[in-house]
Enzyme design. Structure first.
Site, PDB file in Angstrom:
ATOM      1  N   LYS A 112       0.828  -1.212   0.000  1.00  0.00           N
ATOM      2  CA  LYS A 112       0.000   0.000   0.000  1.00  0.00           C
ATOM      3  C   LYS A 112       0.854   1.250   0.000  1.00  0.00           C
ATOM      4  O   LYS A 112       0.509   2.247  -0.632  1.00  0.00           O
ATOM      5  CB  LYS A 112      -0.947   0.005   1.210  1.00  0.00           C
ATOM      6  CG  LYS A 112      -2.069  -1.014   1.116  1.00  0.00           C
ATOM      7  CD  LYS A 112      -3.145  -0.739   2.173  1.00  0.00           C
ATOM      8  CE  LYS A 112      -4.268  -1.757   2.092  1.00  0.00           C
ATOM      9  NZ  LYS A 112      -5.287  -1.526   3.130  1.00  0.00           N
ATOM     10  N   LYS A 195      -7.293 -11.469  -7.684  1.00  0.00           N
ATOM     11  CA  LYS A 195      -8.381 -11.573  -6.719  1.00  0.00           C
ATOM     12  C   LYS A 195      -9.421 -10.497  -6.986  1.00  0.00           C
ATOM     13  O   LYS A 195      -9.070  -9.363  -7.304  1.00  0.00           O
ATOM     14  CB  LYS A 195      -7.776 -11.385  -5.320  1.00  0.00           C
ATOM     15  CG  LYS A 195      -8.497 -12.097  -4.221  1.00  0.00           C
ATOM     16  CD  LYS A 195      -7.793 -11.882  -2.893  1.00  0.00           C
ATOM     17  CE  LYS A 195      -8.251 -10.582  -2.241  1.00  0.00           C
ATOM     18  NZ  LYS A 195      -7.872 -10.498  -0.810  1.00  0.00           N
ATOM     19  N   LYS A 198     -12.337  -4.507  -4.349  1.00  0.00           N
ATOM     20  CA  LYS A 198     -13.055  -3.241  -4.445  1.00  0.00           C
ATOM     21  C   LYS A 198     -12.409  -2.313  -5.443  1.00  0.00           C
ATOM     22  O   LYS A 198     -13.069  -1.522  -6.099  1.00  0.00           O
ATOM     23  CB  LYS A 198     -13.033  -2.544  -3.073  1.00  0.00           C
ATOM     24  CG  LYS A 198     -13.752  -3.306  -2.010  1.00  0.00           C
ATOM     25  CD  LYS A 198     -13.295  -2.901  -0.602  1.00  0.00           C
ATOM     26  CE  LYS A 198     -13.485  -4.107   0.313  1.00  0.00           C
ATOM     27  NZ  LYS A 198     -13.231  -3.887   1.706  1.00  0.00           N
TER      28      LYS A 198
HETATM   29  P1  TYM Z   1     -10.834  -6.631   4.069  1.00  0.00           P
HETATM   30  O1  TYM Z   1     -11.874  -5.622   4.237  1.00  0.00           O
HETATM   31  O2  TYM Z   1      -9.723  -6.335   3.138  1.00  0.00           O
HETATM   32  O3  TYM Z   1     -11.439  -8.010   3.619  1.00  0.00           O
HETATM   33  C1  TYM Z   1     -12.583  -8.535   4.281  1.00  0.00           C
HETATM   34  C2  TYM Z   1     -12.720 -10.055   4.127  1.00  0.00           C
HETATM   35  O4  TYM Z   1     -13.118 -10.399   2.782  1.00  0.00           O
HETATM   36  C3  TYM Z   1     -12.251 -11.372   2.254  1.00  0.00           C
HETATM   37  N1  TYM Z   1     -12.085 -11.157   0.785  1.00  0.00           N
HETATM   38  C4  TYM Z   1     -12.176 -12.119  -0.145  1.00  0.00           C
HETATM   39  N2  TYM Z   1     -12.419 -13.439  -0.027  1.00  0.00           N
HETATM   40  C5  TYM Z   1     -12.474 -14.152  -1.164  1.00  0.00           C
HETATM   41  N3  TYM Z   1     -12.276 -13.654  -2.395  1.00  0.00           N
HETATM   42  C6  TYM Z   1     -12.027 -12.339  -2.557  1.00  0.00           C
HETATM   43  N4  TYM Z   1     -11.862 -11.860  -3.782  1.00  0.00           N
HETATM   44  C7  TYM Z   1     -11.973 -11.497  -1.398  1.00  0.00           C
HETATM   45  N5  TYM Z   1     -11.756 -10.172  -1.177  1.00  0.00           N
HETATM   46  C8  TYM Z   1     -11.835  -9.987   0.160  1.00  0.00           C
HETATM   47  C9  TYM Z   1     -10.930 -11.170   3.036  1.00  0.00           C
HETATM   48  O5  TYM Z   1     -10.163 -12.340   3.079  1.00  0.00           O
HETATM   49  C10 TYM Z   1     -11.410 -10.778   4.400  1.00  0.00           C
HETATM   50  O6  TYM Z   1     -11.662 -11.904   5.222  1.00  0.00           O
HETATM   51  N6  TYM Z   1      -7.534  -6.346   7.797  1.00  0.00           N
HETATM   52  C11 TYM Z   1      -8.775  -7.054   7.512  1.00  0.00           C
HETATM   53  C12 TYM Z   1      -9.904  -6.495   8.320  1.00  0.00           C
HETATM   54  C13 TYM Z   1      -9.675  -6.628   9.798  1.00  0.00           C
HETATM   55  C14 TYM Z   1      -9.687  -7.828  10.553  1.00  0.00           C
HETATM   56  C15 TYM Z   1      -9.423  -7.457  11.897  1.00  0.00           C
HETATM   57  C16 TYM Z   1      -9.888  -9.164  10.223  1.00  0.00           C
HETATM   58  C17 TYM Z   1      -9.416  -5.618  10.686  1.00  0.00           C
HETATM   59  N7  TYM Z   1      -9.272  -6.118  11.941  1.00  0.00           N
HETATM   60  C18 TYM Z   1      -9.349  -8.413  12.921  1.00  0.00           C
HETATM   61  C19 TYM Z   1      -9.824 -10.107  11.237  1.00  0.00           C
HETATM   62  C20 TYM Z   1      -9.553  -9.742  12.574  1.00  0.00           C
HETATM   63  C21 TYM Z   1      -9.058  -6.917   5.985  1.00  0.00           C
HETATM   64  O7  TYM Z   1      -8.143  -6.754   5.255  1.00  0.00           O
HETATM   65  O8  TYM Z   1     -10.313  -6.952   5.546  1.00  0.00           O
END
Ligand code: TYM
Length: 332
Positions: A112, A195, A198
């Site tokens: 990032k 993947k 968004k």
């Molecule tokens: P984030 O918002 O990037 O992703 C949220 C969840 O969606 C899943 N995901 C996918 N799964 C399958 N195929 C895809 N194309 C795809 N895109 C997204 C991600 O694997 C994720 O599970 N840092 C974390 C958020 C967070 C968190 C936490 C998670 C903050 N604090 C504490 C667990 C525990 C995140 O990147 O979410």
């Protein structure tokens, strides 16, 4: 029941089919077998440039979609991160225990930061992983379901928990990441080697949960495949077809192997038509429910407030213990 914590960043208009397959589907199952907390991590969302009005709206929309997709806010604790002040407070303490070099090795930060130009990346972006560690450790979560991209952050969380415990006495549960299987990963429909995300390059590669049903069907029917005719799962040689099989399998509960058999001798058009059908069938009521919830934001906000109170009770008690252990003088 074992305690579970997971979260998602708020998404501008809608969550996508990857969030549904990779997160919400498992969360819905896990909420009956675990004492689960699901968070909309708005504090993580401000680590990159953002628009305040959009953030407010997308935070509510994301919470509505959790509920519409089957997360029951009377069974699980579904809340907004910034409603529980202990997240920021524990993150501060964890920042003091995290090495500069250790944080610099986080690959998500490196990616990032590189995108923004290293000098304009914020201190908040650098501290993203310690805030995530605070999310998990405040609730004594044993289980943390995440995608593979978050594995390193959960490893850091484990290191910090162990470090704190050995320096200040046993305080934190050392959590375990449960990494979603490859089959829970959804790829971009137009660019099936990357993947679904968004921030995808083309809008037509991403299926949004709140999209109009005919847009959804159209996107799936124009998914990129390959020039062969055979329907079989082969991520390397046939990423597009494999992606469609993954989606079909996740939405129907039929194994990929069974689908391969079912589609033997049939064309890609048949597969696409069926995938479009089951996705539209599944998302139509979810969309309706989400829009209904968003029609009455006061009621939704009330549910979120009640859930935040529940989360706050657990979090505050952990934070009090932490403050004691590190030697903060208690307020009389
Ligand atoms: P984030 O918002 O990037 O992703 C949220 C969840 O969606 C899943 N995901 C996918 N799964 C399958 N195929 C895809 N194309 C795809 N895109 C997204 C991600 O694997 C994720 O599970 N840092 C974390 C958020 C967070 C968190 C936490 C998670 C903050 N604090 C504490 C667990 C525990 C995140 O990147 O979410």
């Amino acid at each position: 029941k074992p305690r579970l914590f997971s979260g998602m960043q708020p998404s501008a208009d809608s969550l996508h089919i990857g969030n549904y397959v990779g997160a919400l589907l498992q969360w819905r199952e896990q909420q009956t077998t675990h004492d689960a907390l699901f968070c909309v991590v708005d504090m993580h969302a401000i680590t990159v440039a953002q628009d305040p009005a959009t953030l407010r709206e997308s935070t509510r929309r994301t919470a509505a979609q959790y509920i519409a997709a089957g997360i029951d806010p009377t069974l699980s604790t579904l809340f907004i991160q910034s409603h529980v002040p202990a997240h920021a407070q524990l993150a501060w303490v964890l920042n003091t225990l995290t090495g500069f070099g250790e944080a610099s090795r986080m690959t998500q930060f490196k990616d990032k930061a590189a995108k923004q130009g290293a000098d304009s990346a914020s201190l908040g972006l650098f501290a993203y992983p310690t805030l995530m560690a605070a999310d998990i450790l405040l609730y004594g979560a044993e289980v943390v379901p995440v995608g593979d991209d978050q594995r390193q952050h959960v490893e850091l969380t484990r290191d910090l928990a162990t470090r704190f415990n050995s320096r200040f006495g046993p305080t934190f549960v050392v959590p375990e990441a449960t990494i979603q299987k490859e089959s829970a990963r959804v790829y971009d429909l137009q660019n099936p080697e990357s993947k679904m995300s968004k921030s995808a390059a083309t809008e037509s590669g991403v299926v949004w949960m709140l999209d109009e049903p005919n847009r959804t069907a159209k996107k799936i029917k124009s998914a990129v495949t390959d020039t062969e005719r055979e329907i079989r799962f082969d991520r390397g040689a046939k990423p597009g077809v494999s992606n469609l099989l993954t989606i079909q399998s996740a939405f129907t509960g039929t194994s990929v192997a069974a689908l391969e058999e079912q589609y033997a001798g049939r064309g890609y058009g048949d597969l696409k038509k069926d995938v479009a059908e089951v996705v539209v069938e599944t998302f139509t009521p979810i969309r309706a429910r989400a829009l209904e919830l968003l029609d009455d934001p006061a009621e939704l906000d009330r549910v979120l407030a009640g859930n935040a109170d529940r989360a706050n009770e657990i979090a505050q008690s952990t934070l009090d213990t932490v403050h004691d252990r590190i030697g903060f003088l208690r307020k009389a």
